[in-house]
Design a protein around this motif. Structure first.
Motif, PDB file in Angstrom:
ATOM      1  N   THR A   1       3.078   2.374   3.937  1.00  0.00           N
ATOM      2  CA  THR A   1       2.419   2.485   5.463  1.00  0.00           C
ATOM      3  C   THR A   1       1.488   1.683   5.914  1.00  0.00           C
ATOM      4  OG1 THR A   1       0.956   3.991   4.040  1.00  0.00           O
ATOM      5  CG2 THR A   1       2.889   4.996   5.217  1.00  0.00           C
ATOM      6  N   PRO A   2       0.661   0.784   5.535  1.00  0.00           N
ATOM      7  CA  PRO A   2      -0.104  -0.041   6.035  1.00  0.00           C
ATOM      8  C   PRO A   2       0.504  -0.986   6.861  1.00  0.00           C
ATOM      9  CG  PRO A   2      -0.909   0.364   3.667  1.00  0.00           C
ATOM     10  CD  PRO A   2       0.410   0.983   3.832  1.00  0.00           C
ATOM     11  N   TYR A   3       1.736  -1.297   6.118  1.00  0.00           N
ATOM     12  CA  TYR A   3       2.591  -2.476   7.201  1.00  0.00           C
ATOM     13  C   TYR A   3       3.009  -1.998   8.469  1.00  0.00           C
ATOM     14  CZ  TYR A   3       2.712  -5.085   2.785  1.00  0.00           C
ATOM     15  OH  TYR A   3       2.651  -5.914   1.808  1.00  0.00           O
ATOM     16  N   ILE A   4       3.023  -0.498   8.612  1.00  0.00           N
ATOM     17  CA  ILE A   4       3.359   0.014   9.780  1.00  0.00           C
ATOM     18  C   ILE A   4       2.485   0.061  10.776  1.00  0.00           C
ATOM     19  CG2 ILE A   4       4.140   2.009  10.915  1.00  0.00           C
ATOM     20  CD1 ILE A   4       5.599   3.061   8.282  1.00  0.00           C
ATOM     21  N   THR A   5       1.278   0.468  10.049  1.00  0.00           N
ATOM     22  CA  THR A   5      -0.133   0.294  11.120  1.00  0.00           C
ATOM     23  C   THR A   5      -0.210  -1.171  11.671  1.00  0.00           C
ATOM     24  OG1 THR A   5      -1.102   1.812   9.746  1.00  0.00           O
ATOM     25  CG2 THR A   5      -2.618   0.646  11.089  1.00  0.00           C
ATOM     26  N   GLN A   6      -0.099  -2.221  10.591  1.00  0.00           N
ATOM     27  CA  GLN A   6      -0.088  -3.368  11.063  1.00  0.00           C
ATOM     28  C   GLN A   6       0.718  -3.934  12.020  1.00  0.00           C
ATOM     29  OE1 GLN A   6       0.210  -6.249   7.647  1.00  0.00           O
ATOM     30  NE2 GLN A   6      -1.435  -7.448   8.662  1.00  0.00           N
TER      31      GLN A   6
ATOM     32  N   ALA B   1      -7.520  -5.058  16.891  1.00  0.00           N
ATOM     33  CA  ALA B   1      -7.897  -6.533  16.140  1.00  0.00           C
ATOM     34  C   ALA B   1      -8.005  -6.588  14.998  1.00  0.00           C
ATOM     35  CB  ALA B   1      -8.957  -7.076  17.075  1.00  0.00           C
ATOM     36  N   LEU B   2      -8.715  -5.863  14.180  1.00  0.00           N
ATOM     37  CA  LEU B   2      -8.918  -5.872  12.673  1.00  0.00           C
ATOM     38  C   LEU B   2      -7.683  -5.410  11.900  1.00  0.00           C
ATOM     39  CD1 LEU B   2     -12.589  -4.365  13.015  1.00  0.00           C
ATOM     40  CD2 LEU B   2     -12.142  -6.691  12.376  1.00  0.00           C
ATOM     41  N   ASN B   3      -6.832  -4.608  12.384  1.00  0.00           N
ATOM     42  CA  ASN B   3      -5.641  -4.331  11.671  1.00  0.00           C
ATOM     43  C   ASN B   3      -4.541  -5.401  11.810  1.00  0.00           C
ATOM     44  OD1 ASN B   3      -5.643  -1.999   9.829  1.00  0.00           O
ATOM     45  ND2 ASN B   3      -6.340  -0.914  11.658  1.00  0.00           N
ATOM     46  N   ALA B   4      -4.691  -6.173  12.808  1.00  0.00           N
ATOM     47  CA  ALA B   4      -3.339  -7.014  13.161  1.00  0.00           C
ATOM     48  C   ALA B   4      -2.910  -8.104  12.006  1.00  0.00           C
ATOM     49  CB  ALA B   4      -3.898  -7.636  14.623  1.00  0.00           C
ATOM     50  N   ARG B   5      -4.110  -8.499  11.330  1.00  0.00           N
ATOM     51  CA  ARG B   5      -3.820  -9.524  10.578  1.00  0.00           C
ATOM     52  C   ARG B   5      -4.024  -9.132   9.164  1.00  0.00           C
ATOM     53  NH1 ARG B   5      -6.688 -15.379   9.179  1.00  0.00           N
ATOM     54  NH2 ARG B   5      -5.576 -15.941   7.620  1.00  0.00           N
ATOM     55  N   LYS B   6      -5.017  -8.089   8.894  1.00  0.00           N
ATOM     56  CA  LYS B   6      -5.514  -7.766   7.524  1.00  0.00           C
ATOM     57  C   LYS B   6      -5.567  -6.313   7.527  1.00  0.00           C
ATOM     58  CE  LYS B   6      -9.395  -8.126   4.702  1.00  0.00           C
ATOM     59  NZ  LYS B   6      -8.963  -8.961   3.737  1.00  0.00           N
ATOM     60  N   ARG B   7      -4.569  -5.664   6.224  1.00  0.00           N
ATOM     61  CA  ARG B   7      -4.491  -4.322   6.104  1.00  0.00           C
ATOM     62  C   ARG B   7      -5.679  -3.758   5.695  1.00  0.00           C
ATOM     63  NH1 ARG B   7      -0.184  -7.019   4.734  1.00  0.00           N
ATOM     64  NH2 ARG B   7      -0.416  -7.275   2.754  1.00  0.00           N
ATOM     65  N   ILE B   8      -6.349  -2.932   6.375  1.00  0.00           N
ATOM     66  CA  ILE B   8      -7.879  -2.496   6.000  1.00  0.00           C
ATOM     67  C   ILE B   8      -7.857  -0.973   6.486  1.00  0.00           C
ATOM     68  CG2 ILE B   8      -9.062  -4.506   6.287  1.00  0.00           C
ATOM     69  CD1 ILE B   8      -9.057  -2.064   9.026  1.00  0.00           C
ATOM     70  N   TYR B   9      -8.902  -0.303   5.993  1.00  0.00           N
ATOM     71  CA  TYR B   9      -9.052   1.174   6.101  1.00  0.00           C
ATOM     72  C   TYR B   9     -10.454   1.534   6.577  1.00  0.00           C
ATOM     73  CZ  TYR B   9      -4.929   1.586   3.287  1.00  0.00           C
ATOM     74  OH  TYR B   9      -3.594   1.655   2.752  1.00  0.00           O
ATOM     75  N   PHE B  10     -10.531   1.799   7.944  1.00  0.00           N
ATOM     76  CA  PHE B  10     -11.823   2.041   8.516  1.00  0.00           C
ATOM     77  C   PHE B  10     -12.666   3.151   7.558  1.00  0.00           C
ATOM     78  CE2 PHE B  10      -9.589  -0.213  11.909  1.00  0.00           C
ATOM     79  CZ  PHE B  10     -10.456  -0.853  12.281  1.00  0.00           C
TER      80      PHE B  10
END
Length: 284
Positions: free
Chosen positions: A60-65, A104-113
């Motif tokens: 699922t993080p790839y979908i967000t990205q 912006a922060l999710n566009a390159r790096k898969r992160i969780y806020f």
């Protein structure tokens, strides 16, 4: 509740032309379809992913990205990133300037806020935040241990947690002093020797002819009008995400020393970027 940063100068008034309203409508429909269409896909995939993988989210993080990368294409806004991404267990800290930071922060790096608990109840935004794995925290000392254990569980699952140590958003032209509270969670016996923290600087450049703080969203500014103005813009500016070198938590004596280092890195990145922009202004 953390006080909101505000400017002595009120936000710049925005006038939207007839063609601007049309642009806002078209972009809004496309962006809404992208976000909520992919959200539906994410929820379906998560129905399978959760029972099989638990906290881990291999898909699922790839979908967000995908959504975040393409959101800038829909807006017509340039996106650029520099620096190397951190590998291994760790967290990310960044300055906070706009709701666009999420993309912006999710566009390159898969992160969780990591976000304050109130956000979970916000219409629309809260729903999206929960679906994408945001960690909600309450600023209550009585729950500090519980929240530290939650951080540990998410980090052990391979999640890169991201939080904004300023505690509020600004106009994008400054970095406020970093609050040190959340850094304390990284100094537990279970994490200190394994953890890294990567500072990140967000730099927004306004469209030609617009005020420098065009993309800033702060104080009591309403989300709806700011979103509408961004969608309606004839020309868009850009955002740059600067990844600084990650540092090991074990190299610092305490949370305050770690916070000072991260703040200095983020502040330096913004100062250098703004100085370079002043030396080479965009052509009118």
């Amino acid at each position: 509740m953390t006080p909101l940063w505000d400017s002595e100068i009120p936000p710049d008034p925005v006038e939207i032309t007839a063609t601007g309203w049309l642009r806002a409508l078209v972009r809004g429909l496309v962006l809404g379809g992208l976000v909520f269409g992919c959200l539906a896909l994410l929820l379906v995939v998560r129905l399978v992913e959760r029972p099989l993988c638990g906290l881990r989210r291999p898909v699922t993080p790839y979908i967000t990205q995908f959504v975040c990368r393409n959101a800038f294409r829909v807006l017509g806004m340039r996106f650029r990133s520099t620096g190397d991404l951190m590998t291994g267990m760790g967290a990310v800290v960044s300055n906070h300037a706009s709701w666009l930071d999420i993309f912006a922060l999710n566009a390159r790096k898969r992160i969780y806020f990591v976000s304050k608990a109130e956000v979970a109840g916000w219409p629309g935004i809260g729903w999206l935040a929960r679906a994408t794995g945001t960690v909600f925290i309450e600023r209550d000392r009585k729950r500090a241990r519980e929240q530290t254990e939650l951080f540990e569980a998410r980090l052990r699952a391979g999640h890169k947690l991201l939080f904004f140590p300023e505690g509020t958003s600004t106009d994008g032209l400054r970095v406020l002093p970093f609050k040190t509270t959340l850094f304390a969670a990284f100094f537990t016996d279970a994490l200190r020797d394994r953890m890294q923290v990567q500072p990140v600087t967000l730099v927004y450049t306004a469209p030609d002819g617009q005020p420098e703080r065009y993309y800033g969203w702060w104080g009591e500014m309403a989300f709806g009008p700011h979103l509408l103005a961004t969608l309606a813009a004839r020309r868009q500016g850009s955002v740059e995400v600067i990844y600084h070198a990650p540092v090991r938590v074990a190299e610092f004596a305490d949370r305050k020393a770690l916070a000072r280092h991260c703040e200095a890195a983020v502040r330096s990145g913004l100062d250098v970027a703004l100085s370079a922009r002043d030396d080479h202004p965009a052509r009118p």
